[in-house]
Design a protein around this motif. Structure first.
Motif, PDB file in Angstrom:
ATOM      1  N   GLY A 102       0.747  -1.093  -0.112  1.00 19.53           N
ATOM      2  CA  GLY A 102       0.155  -0.120  -0.114  1.00 19.53           C
ATOM      3  C   GLY A 102       0.730   1.345   0.004  1.00 19.53           C
ATOM      4  N   THR A 103       2.029   1.145   0.278  1.00 17.09           N
ATOM      5  CA  THR A 103       3.098   2.215   0.451  1.00 17.09           C
ATOM      6  C   THR A 103       3.781   2.423  -0.845  1.00 17.09           C
ATOM      7  OG1 THR A 103       4.517   0.916   1.618  1.00 17.09           O
ATOM      8  CG2 THR A 103       3.035   2.510   2.894  1.00 17.09           C
ATOM      9  N   ASN A 104       3.394   1.557  -2.034  1.00 12.59           N
ATOM     10  CA  ASN A 104       3.789   1.704  -3.526  1.00 12.59           C
ATOM     11  C   ASN A 104       5.435   0.992  -3.508  1.00 12.59           C
ATOM     12  OD1 ASN A 104       3.345   2.278  -6.245  1.00 12.59           O
ATOM     13  ND2 ASN A 104       4.384   4.114  -5.889  1.00 12.59           N
ATOM     14  N   HIS A 105       5.393   0.023  -2.811  1.00  9.88           N
ATOM     15  CA  HIS A 105       6.671  -0.712  -2.822  1.00  9.88           C
ATOM     16  C   HIS A 105       6.492  -2.028  -3.252  1.00  9.88           C
ATOM     17  CE1 HIS A 105       7.937   2.573   0.097  1.00  9.88           C
ATOM     18  NE2 HIS A 105       9.031   2.485  -0.619  1.00  9.88           N
ATOM     19  N   GLU A 106       7.571  -2.504  -3.996  1.00 11.99           N
ATOM     20  CA  GLU A 106       7.494  -3.971  -4.165  1.00 11.99           C
ATOM     21  C   GLU A 106       8.711  -4.722  -3.224  1.00 11.99           C
ATOM     22  OE1 GLU A 106       5.131  -4.168  -7.925  1.00 11.99           O
ATOM     23  OE2 GLU A 106       6.017  -5.772  -6.820  1.00 11.99           O
ATOM     24  N   PHE A 107       8.105  -5.853  -2.928  1.00  9.90           N
ATOM     25  CA  PHE A 107       9.043  -6.750  -1.824  1.00  9.90           C
ATOM     26  C   PHE A 107       8.514  -8.264  -2.220  1.00  9.90           C
ATOM     27  CE2 PHE A 107      11.081  -3.372   0.142  1.00  9.90           C
ATOM     28  CZ  PHE A 107      10.286  -2.508   0.922  1.00  9.90           C
ATOM     29  N   GLU A 108       9.427  -9.033  -1.857  1.00  5.64           N
ATOM     30  CA  GLU A 108       9.207 -10.615  -1.484  1.00  5.64           C
ATOM     31  C   GLU A 108       9.071 -10.900  -0.440  1.00  5.64           C
ATOM     32  OE1 GLU A 108      12.677 -11.221  -4.947  1.00  5.64           O
ATOM     33  OE2 GLU A 108      12.046 -13.004  -4.054  1.00  5.64           O
ATOM     34  N   TYR A 109       8.226 -11.841  -0.180  1.00  9.30           N
ATOM     35  CA  TYR A 109       7.835 -12.258   1.193  1.00  9.30           C
ATOM     36  C   TYR A 109       7.801 -13.753   1.209  1.00  9.30           C
ATOM     37  CZ  TYR A 109       6.376  -7.605   2.629  1.00  9.30           C
ATOM     38  OH  TYR A 109       6.384  -6.086   2.500  1.00  9.30           O
ATOM     39  N   TRP A 110       8.231 -14.428   2.427  1.00  8.85           N
ATOM     40  CA  TRP A 110       8.244 -15.720   2.444  1.00  8.85           C
ATOM     41  C   TRP A 110       7.359 -16.094   3.866  1.00  8.85           C
ATOM     42  CZ3 TRP A 110      10.625 -19.179  -0.617  1.00  8.85           C
ATOM     43  CH2 TRP A 110      11.395 -18.910  -1.258  1.00  8.85           C
ATOM     44  N   GLY A 111       6.945 -17.234   3.693  1.00  8.96           N
ATOM     45  CA  GLY A 111       6.212 -18.060   4.987  1.00  8.96           C
ATOM     46  C   GLY A 111       7.178 -18.617   5.796  1.00  8.96           C
ATOM     47  N   ARG A 112       6.612 -19.261   7.046  1.00  9.76           N
ATOM     48  CA  ARG A 112       7.609 -19.951   7.706  1.00  9.76           C
ATOM     49  C   ARG A 112       7.693 -21.427   7.497  1.00  9.76           C
ATOM     50  NH1 ARG A 112       6.996 -17.346  13.895  1.00  9.76           N
ATOM     51  NH2 ARG A 112       7.733 -15.168  13.337  1.00  9.76           N
ATOM     52  N   GLY A 113       6.813 -21.787   6.492  1.00  6.73           N
ATOM     53  CA  GLY A 113       6.968 -23.099   6.112  1.00  6.73           C
ATOM     54  C   GLY A 113       6.057 -23.949   6.792  1.00  6.73           C
ATOM     55  N   THR A 114       5.548 -24.967   6.241  1.00  9.94           N
ATOM     56  CA  THR A 114       4.848 -26.171   6.685  1.00  9.94           C
ATOM     57  C   THR A 114       5.369 -27.479   6.293  1.00  9.94           C
ATOM     58  OG1 THR A 114       2.392 -26.819   6.905  1.00  9.94           O
ATOM     59  CG2 THR A 114       3.085 -26.272   4.682  1.00  9.94           C
ATOM     60  N   GLN A 115       5.502 -28.356   7.311  1.00 10.64           N
ATOM     61  CA  GLN A 115       6.057 -29.518   7.056  1.00 10.64           C
ATOM     62  C   GLN A 115       5.101 -30.498   6.366  1.00 10.64           C
ATOM     63  OE1 GLN A 115       9.604 -30.861   8.065  1.00 10.64           O
ATOM     64  NE2 GLN A 115       8.830 -32.619   6.870  1.00 10.64           N
ATOM     65  N   VAL A 116       5.673 -31.410   5.429  1.00 10.40           N
ATOM     66  CA  VAL A 116       4.927 -32.436   4.776  1.00 10.40           C
ATOM     67  C   VAL A 116       5.646 -33.721   5.125  1.00 10.40           C
ATOM     68  CG1 VAL A 116       4.061 -33.501   2.560  1.00 10.40           C
ATOM     69  CG2 VAL A 116       3.842 -30.953   2.978  1.00 10.40           C
ATOM     70  N   THR A 117       5.041 -34.759   5.728  1.00  7.48           N
ATOM     71  CA  THR A 117       5.673 -35.919   5.941  1.00  7.48           C
ATOM     72  C   THR A 117       5.250 -36.964   4.955  1.00  7.48           C
ATOM     73  OG1 THR A 117       6.400 -34.996   8.317  1.00  7.48           O
ATOM     74  CG2 THR A 117       6.374 -37.494   7.715  1.00  7.48           C
ATOM     75  N   VAL A 118       5.955 -37.846   4.434  1.00  9.25           N
ATOM     76  CA  VAL A 118       5.195 -38.842   3.612  1.00  9.25           C
ATOM     77  C   VAL A 118       5.804 -40.110   4.154  1.00  9.25           C
ATOM     78  CG1 VAL A 118       5.128 -39.822   1.210  1.00  9.25           C
ATOM     79  CG2 VAL A 118       5.504 -37.345   1.565  1.00  9.25           C
ATOM     80  N   SER A 119       4.648 -40.793   4.743  1.00  5.14           N
ATOM     81  CA  SER A 119       5.059 -42.169   5.446  1.00  5.14           C
ATOM     82  C   SER A 119       3.855 -43.232   5.743  1.00  5.14           C
ATOM     83  CB  SER A 119       5.640 -42.021   6.877  1.00  5.14           C
ATOM     84  OG  SER A 119       5.994 -43.237   7.644  1.00  5.14           O
ATOM     85  N   SER A 120       4.033 -44.390   5.472  1.00  4.39           N
ATOM     86  CA  SER A 120       2.995 -45.290   5.814  1.00  4.39           C
ATOM     87  C   SER A 120       2.968 -45.831   7.056  1.00  4.39           C
ATOM     88  CB  SER A 120       3.225 -46.592   4.717  1.00  4.39           C
ATOM     89  OG  SER A 120       4.518 -47.105   4.825  1.00  4.39           O
TER      90      SER A 120
END
Length: 120
Positions: A102-120
């Motif tokens: 809203g202040t007329n700037h362009e920035f890149e942002y990241w989330g903190r992440g979410t774990q995906v675990t693949v297991s039977s």
């Protein structure tokens, strides 16, 4: 300030499905390109999928045909539908966004992440 928050990670069986959500909030005028990345211990963060504001998508080769990225511009959200998940998909998944604030700037942002675990 803009924040990205991921959700939807967890445990999934090989061959199963999972959907990740990410919402952007804060001083947002417009969210431009959005993307999902993933990272496993000892490896560099890698790009999984990208989507432009008008819905053009691109995928890393190993997820083509299995993962679908989509977005809701009105809600400032991006999704990653994961199908036929395999053990190589296990990682922390991060949301990324290019934001015109809203202040007329362009920035890149990241989330903190979410774990995906693949297991039977």
């Amino acid at each position: 300030q803009v924040h990205l928050v991921e959700s939807g990670g967890g445990l999934v069986q090989p061959g199963g499905s999972l959907r990740l959500d990410c919402v952007a909030s804060g001083d947002i005028f417009k969210v431009n390109d959005m993307a999902w990345y993933r990272q496993t211990p000892g490896k560099r963060r890698e790009l999984v999928a990208t989507i432009t504001r008008i819905g053009m998508t691109n995928y890393e080769d190993s997820v083509k045909g299995r993962f679908t990225i989509s977005r809701d511009n009105a809600k400032h959200m991006v999704y990653l539908q994961m199908m036929r998940v395999n053990p190589e998909d296990m990682a922390v998944y991060y949301c990324h966004a290019d934001v015109h604030t809203g202040t007329n700037h362009e920035f890149e942002y990241w989330g903190r992440g979410t774990q995906v675990t693949v297991s039977s």
